[in-house]
Design a protein around this motif. Structure first.
Motif, PDB file in Angstrom:
ATOM      1  N   CYS A   1       0.815  -1.227   0.000  1.00  0.00           N
ATOM      2  CA  CYS A   1       0.000   0.000   0.000  1.00  0.00           C
ATOM      3  C   CYS A   1       0.842   1.267   0.000  1.00  0.00           C
ATOM      4  O   CYS A   1       0.415   2.301  -0.515  1.00  0.00           O
ATOM      5  N   THR A   2       2.039   1.198   0.572  1.00  0.00           N
ATOM      6  CA  THR A   2       2.876   2.392   0.683  1.00  0.00           C
ATOM      7  C   THR A   2       3.797   2.564  -0.515  1.00  0.00           C
ATOM      8  O   THR A   2       3.933   3.664  -1.051  1.00  0.00           O
ATOM      9  N   HIS A   3       4.426   1.488  -0.949  1.00  0.00           N
ATOM     10  CA  HIS A   3       5.426   1.586  -2.001  1.00  0.00           C
ATOM     11  C   HIS A   3       4.899   1.203  -3.383  1.00  0.00           C
ATOM     12  O   HIS A   3       5.493   1.555  -4.400  1.00  0.00           O
ATOM     13  N   TYR A   4       3.779   0.486  -3.427  1.00  0.00           N
ATOM     14  CA  TYR A   4       3.194   0.089  -4.709  1.00  0.00           C
ATOM     15  C   TYR A   4       1.694   0.384  -4.695  1.00  0.00           C
ATOM     16  O   TYR A   4       0.870  -0.486  -4.972  1.00  0.00           O
ATOM     17  N   PRO A   5       1.296   1.617  -4.344  1.00  0.00           N
ATOM     18  CA  PRO A   5      -0.130   1.911  -4.123  1.00  0.00           C
ATOM     19  C   PRO A   5      -1.000   1.659  -5.346  1.00  0.00           C
ATOM     20  O   PRO A   5      -2.132   1.195  -5.213  1.00  0.00           O
ATOM     21  N   SER A   6      -0.471   1.946  -6.544  1.00  0.00           N
ATOM     22  CA  SER A   6      -1.286   1.736  -7.741  1.00  0.00           C
ATOM     23  C   SER A   6      -1.475   0.262  -8.049  1.00  0.00           C
ATOM     24  O   SER A   6      -2.373  -0.115  -8.799  1.00  0.00           O
ATOM     25  N   ARG A   7      -0.608  -0.581  -7.462  1.00  0.00           N
ATOM     26  CA  ARG A   7      -0.735  -2.026  -7.672  1.00  0.00           C
ATOM     27  C   ARG A   7      -1.428  -2.713  -6.497  1.00  0.00           C
ATOM     28  O   ARG A   7      -1.649  -3.919  -6.539  1.00  0.00           O
ATOM     29  N   ALA A   8      -1.714  -1.944  -5.459  1.00  0.00           N
ATOM     30  CA  ALA A   8      -2.452  -2.490  -4.321  1.00  0.00           C
ATOM     31  C   ALA A   8      -3.931  -2.477  -4.674  1.00  0.00           C
ATOM     32  O   ALA A   8      -4.715  -1.655  -4.203  1.00  0.00           O
ATOM     33  N   ASN A   9      -4.301  -3.407  -5.539  1.00  0.00           N
ATOM     34  CA  ASN A   9      -5.660  -3.457  -6.064  1.00  0.00           C
ATOM     35  C   ASN A   9      -6.281  -4.823  -5.775  1.00  0.00           C
ATOM     36  O   ASN A   9      -5.684  -5.681  -5.115  1.00  0.00           O
ATOM     37  N   GLY A  10      -7.490  -5.026  -6.295  1.00  0.00           N
ATOM     38  CA  GLY A  10      -8.195  -6.264  -6.020  1.00  0.00           C
ATOM     39  C   GLY A  10      -7.435  -7.498  -6.447  1.00  0.00           C
ATOM     40  O   GLY A  10      -7.513  -8.549  -5.796  1.00  0.00           O
ATOM     41  N   LEU A  11      -6.674  -7.388  -7.525  1.00  0.00           N
ATOM     42  CA  LEU A  11      -5.927  -8.538  -8.030  1.00  0.00           C
ATOM     43  C   LEU A  11      -4.786  -8.916  -7.096  1.00  0.00           C
ATOM     44  O   LEU A  11      -4.651 -10.068  -6.674  1.00  0.00           O
ATOM     45  N   ASN A  12      -3.957  -7.941  -6.753  1.00  0.00           N
ATOM     46  CA  ASN A  12      -2.780  -8.234  -5.939  1.00  0.00           C
ATOM     47  C   ASN A  12      -3.104  -8.404  -4.453  1.00  0.00           C
ATOM     48  O   ASN A  12      -2.455  -9.184  -3.758  1.00  0.00           O
TER      49      ASN A  12
END
Length: 765
Positions: free
Chosen positions: A53-64
């Motif tokens: 959530c902090t370092h990869y916020p755009s990838r902290a999504n439903g998939l990941n």
């Protein structure tokens, strides 16, 4: 050769490869899961979630975030999803964990569907933080949550009506509520549903304050922390200001923290002496309404941007005062307000102004606070802009300082990573991109950014392809900003491509640098614009093609020779451009399997004409000679054109070399002499040896400390001795080879060439 420039974490996941880098994992297009038979401890699971959530916020999504859908494999207690791309499905995953903490503020994909999930499974929550969307469209009769152990409730920046908030609070069961934050809830008109709880912390920043509901605050007799502040641009004035403040403070005996920033509650400055019951002087106060706290000062008193600049008053009954009176006060304000995004944003702006117009002495503390804000509010553009602006001033002072470094190596690395994070998150914000590029340009590039090399190169290429987001620019000022961002991005890219090893240059090419530069050159030719960006584009390609055949091929495959010819015709008077273009072609000519693509009548005629050029000293002529020497080194049978003839070109080559001054200074940088030494071994064409021997004689004389050792290290002396011993038809080649040997011997013996030349005769013009 190239142009001289002066200036994770791994987790076991179910896949073919059981362990691989986390950032690569996030590129998966499948649901993630823990490998069968494995389970992550609570601490590791929560660290994984925080990292995502902090370092990869755009990838902290439903998939990941689906990796958390099985609590028995990946258990967490706290789901702080703020600012991530988490959606309603993610909330469903996490609410299976019997969470104690849930924060979904600033999550654009969260809707009222998550309200129903929390309503069903949120019984164990102790802390709940929500924002826009969470309460929207929930029918009035269903506006209730049964969370008996909830201690902290945060409702920020919602647009729901006062009626919705009232119904929500009155219908919900919060039997243990102690802290409420309603910051940004502008439609709040009634405090009654909140004062019925035994609150110790109430934050009403930028709420719709009125004198009527301020008069309800004295009912909160347990309150320790009270914030009724306003933002700098939303100041509010109360008619009975001093009486209101006095009533509130005298009614709250446990109060230790009071923030009245942006209001007129402090009144006008009026120094008053306060006496004890026995007549002894207790102290002074410049805010008479706070006289009851003179002998028992508040721990924190917030007085930011009040109309009377009360933070600068002397007699204030508080241990800490929040404001902008001086460096210490500003830093204290940033630290205290860190948990509150809107307020700390304003404080960070004040810190930036302190850096810009004054001096900050406690750099270590300032950096720590800036880093904390950029990490905590990675999703907020304004925080990133003000923080990046301060970082630029810190690094500029550092670069200009003659004293020991103020910024440690670890802090510098953290700064680079945070800047790249912000720039990746907001690539279309030209102000942020400018701040980031200027800050990074203060570093030693590429040495101090090599640990983030790929990310930085990728980011710069995106900016350059969009021409600094010029499409978003509607005014001349915005277009100038976009142009500046594009220009400094190319400068940084060129710095990154220079003085790095082959793998890094290959990587720059793999990321699309050659194609991007060719696209920029195409645009400049279309508008017939010669500027520093055009020259830098050729310089970048000169650097990335050095000893990198794949990038040389990319240049040719991208119609690079057509652009070369067109630039030569359109901008023939510009010496630096010509030098950069010929330097690039020199690199291409070093690649044997590509040389045939340069062997056309038109190009050979052009290169031969350039032998006579005086542009850039001898650089253009020198590079043209280098190209022709490499083409000639393949032998007469490889010369497949009739005009110009091979003999004609070789004669012109000899004539050009004989005109050069052996002492001339150069604007060139060799990492290896391997291509030149290879030409020294060409026996069938003496002109190849002539150019190579002259190059080594010149470079070892002008820059002996750099190039004498390189000749020795690459076995050059053995090759040169063979040239001296050979029966060449051109005695001058033997003389040049002997000169190089003498330079290397003298430098190895003495560390200079003083024994060979007078001290004032080492260098030419």
């Amino acid at each position: 050769m190239d142009e001289s420039i002066e200036e994770s974490m791994e987790v076991g996941l179910e896949s073919d490869d059981a362990s691989f880098q986390f950032d690569k994992t996030c590129d998966s297009d499948e649901f993630l899961d823990i490998a069968p038979g494995h389970r992550l401890p609570l601490e590791i699971s929560e660290l994984l979630l925080t990292t995502m959530c902090t370092h990869y916020p755009s990838r902290a999504n439903g998939l990941n975030l689906s990796i958390f859908r099985h609590p028995d494999k990946c258990k967490v207690r706290k789901a702080i999803l703020r600012g991530s791309d988490a959606d309603d499905d993610c909330v469903k995953y996490f609410m299976q964990h019997q969470l104690t903490h849930l924060d979904v503020r600033d999550c654009k994909n969260i809707t009222s569907a998550s309200f129903y999930t929390v309503q069903e499974k949120g019984y164990s929550l102790q802390s709940l933080a929500i924002g826009k969307g969470f309460l929207d469209s929930v029918p009035e009769k269903k506006l209730n949550l049964n969370i008996p152990n909830l201690r902290s409730l945060v409702i920020n920046n919602t647009l729901v009506s006062d009626e919705v908030l009232t119904n929500f609070m009155t219908q919900s069961k919060f039997g243990n509520l102690r802290s409420v934050d309603l910051s940004g809830t502008e439609r709040l008109n009634d405090l009654a549903p909140f004062v019925s709880h035994p609150l110790v912390n109430l934050t009403l920043h930028n709420c719709n304050a009125s004198e009527d509901w301020l008069m309800m605050l004295p009912l909160l007799t347990n309150i320790r922390r009270l914030d009724i502040s306003r933002s700098k641009n939303q100041n509010i004035e109360f008619y009975n200001n001093e009486a209101l403040l006095q009533k509130i403070v005298e009614s709250l005996p446990h109060l230790t923290y009071l923030d009245i920033s942006g209001t007129n509650l402090c009144g006008v400055k009026k120094t008053e002496m306060v006496y004890a019951a026995d007549g002894s002087l207790v102290g002074l106060t410049d805010i008479p309404a706070l006289r009851c706290r003179v002998g028992r000062p508040l721990e924190v008193l917030g007085l930011c941007h009040t109309a009377e600049e009360a933070c600068k008053w002397t007699n204030l009954p508080a241990l800490k005062v929040l404001g902008d009176a001086n460096e210490e006060q500003i830093l204290e304000t940033v630290e205290v307000l860190m948990p509150y995004k809107d307020q700390v944003t304003t404080a960070l702006n004040e810190l930036f102004h302190q850096f810009r117009y004054d001096t900050v002495h406690d750099i270590k503390r300032a950096l720590r606070l800036i880093f904390e804000a950029m990490t905590l509010y990675h999703f907020d553009e304004h925080v990133q802009i003000s923080s990046s602006a301060s970082l630029f001033y810190i690094m500029r002072v550092e670069a200009d300082s003659q004293e020991s470094p103020m910024v440690t190596s670890a802090a510098r690395q953290q700064m680079v990573s945070l800047m790249i994070n912000a720039m990746e998150r907001f690539p279309h914000d030209n102000i942020l991109m400018r701040n980031g590029c200027l800050t990074i340009s203060q570093l030693k590039v590429p040495q101090q950014v090599v640990f983030e090399y790929e990310r930085l190169v990728s980011l710069l290429l995106v900016v350059i392809r969009h021409r600094g987001n010029v499409s978003n620019s509607n005014s001349n000022t915005e277009r100038d900003m976009a142009d500046f961002v594009c220009r400094i991005s190319i400068y940084l890219l060129n710095s990154l491509a220079c003085q790095v090893e082959g793998l890094h240059r290959q990587l720059v090419g793999d990321l699309g640098a050659v194609e991007t530069m060719l696209g920029l050159i195409k645009d400049k030719l279309r508008t017939k614009t010669h500027d520093d960006m055009l020259e830098l584009a050729w310089s970048v390609m000169w650097n990335v093609t050095d000893e990198t055949p794949r990038n040389c091929q990319r240049f040719l495959d991208g119609s690079g020779m057509s652009y070369f010819t067109e630039c030569l015709q359109t901008f023939k008077e510009h010496e630096d451009l010509l030098r950069n273009m010929m330097g690039l072609l020199g690199n291409v000519a070093e690649v044997k399997y590509l040389r045939s693509r340069l062997l056309t009548p038109e190009l050979i005629a052009t290169f031969t004409d350039l032998l006579k050029s005086n542009s850039g000293g001898i650089e253009v002529s020198y590079n043209a000679a280098g190209v022709l020497s490499h083409l000639a080194s393949d032998g007469p049978e490889a010369w497949t054109i009739d005009n110009p003839s091979r003999d004609y070109v070789l004669n012109a080559l000899t004539t050009a070399i004989n005109k050069w001054n052996i002492k001339v200074r150069r604007n060139i940088n060799y990492r290896s002499f391997e291509p030149i030494l290879r030409l020294l071994s060409v026996k069938h064409t003496s002109q190849c040896q002539h150019w190579a021997a002259w190059a080594l004689a010149n470079l070892t004389r002008v820059y002996p400390d750099k190039y004498c050792n390189l000749v020795v290290a690459e076995g050059g002396l053995e090759i040169l001795e063979k040239v001296v011993a050979s029966e060449t038809d051109v005695p001058h080649i033997r003389v040049l080879a002997q000169t190089v040997i003498a330079h290397c011997d003298a430098f190895q013996e003495c560390g200079n060439l003083d024994k060979l030349y007078p001290k004032d005769d080492h260098l030419g013009p």
